[in-house]
Design an enzyme around this catalytic site. Sequence first.
Site: not given
Length: 290
Positions: A165, A265
């Site tokens: 992330h 991400e």
Amino acid sequence: MSIVKQILDSQASGASLSASVNQSTFGELPVLVIKHKTCSAAVSLQGAHLLFWQPSTETTPVIWLSQKANFKKEVAIRGGVPVCWPWFGKLGDPMHGFARLVEWQLDSCKEDNNGVDLTLSLTNNQQTERFFTKPFHVWLTIHVGQTCEVTLSCQGDFEATSALHTYLGINNIHDVIVKGLGDSYQERLPVENKPAIQGQLTVNQEVDRIYTNVDDVITIADGKRIIKLTNVNASDVVTWNPWIDKAKAMADFADEEYQSMVCVESCRINKPLKLTATQKSAYGFKIEVI
């Protein structure tokens, strides 16, 4: 003082693991602080979480950490590269999986002229049993130097969804252009902000989107620098920026910080990692400034 400077300063009270790596404590968490001739960086053992990365050629971190990030046990850290595993989003409880909330083990720490290489691992244990009862083994390898490379490998007898992330540090969100995302995506917000040019992303409101047919190479330009993200065996890329109202609503995110970050991400969401007990399944990314 910036949170990055505070973490780097915490090295002074830590134990040396190699010439450029010290283990110290920041808040409640054990943290590996890296000061190498090629870069500065830090990794929290909770979550195997790369907190920030700043090549020596750059004046600001390329991987970004919030000034208001929490460093508390079993609390997610805002910024860096949280490891969402073995599920992404609300596919289980806690959201984005448990891997980012539990302490990993440092298996190896090596360095040479090109940078520092770390391997961290997590195996099912008492801490993870509360969240997930199946046996598993997961590894995260991190290279930081003039480039940053992160690879997640895992074994088990189940399917896992995952995201690395990554929060990228940018000069100004209004100037950001992300290219290489492809033209198919899943919108996760009630009001869609349609791209003016297919495959490109500019940001002028909240963004939360899963791109499902991305190029292997994605570029993030902000008028000051171009960040090149190379995906390795990823099936999707999530883009996220909370914009004004959500930034104000988050306690671990300063009100104006939405202007200095964007999440791009590398993920395995629509094509989950199909794990076996004997063979590693892996994906990851490489980031460099070009």
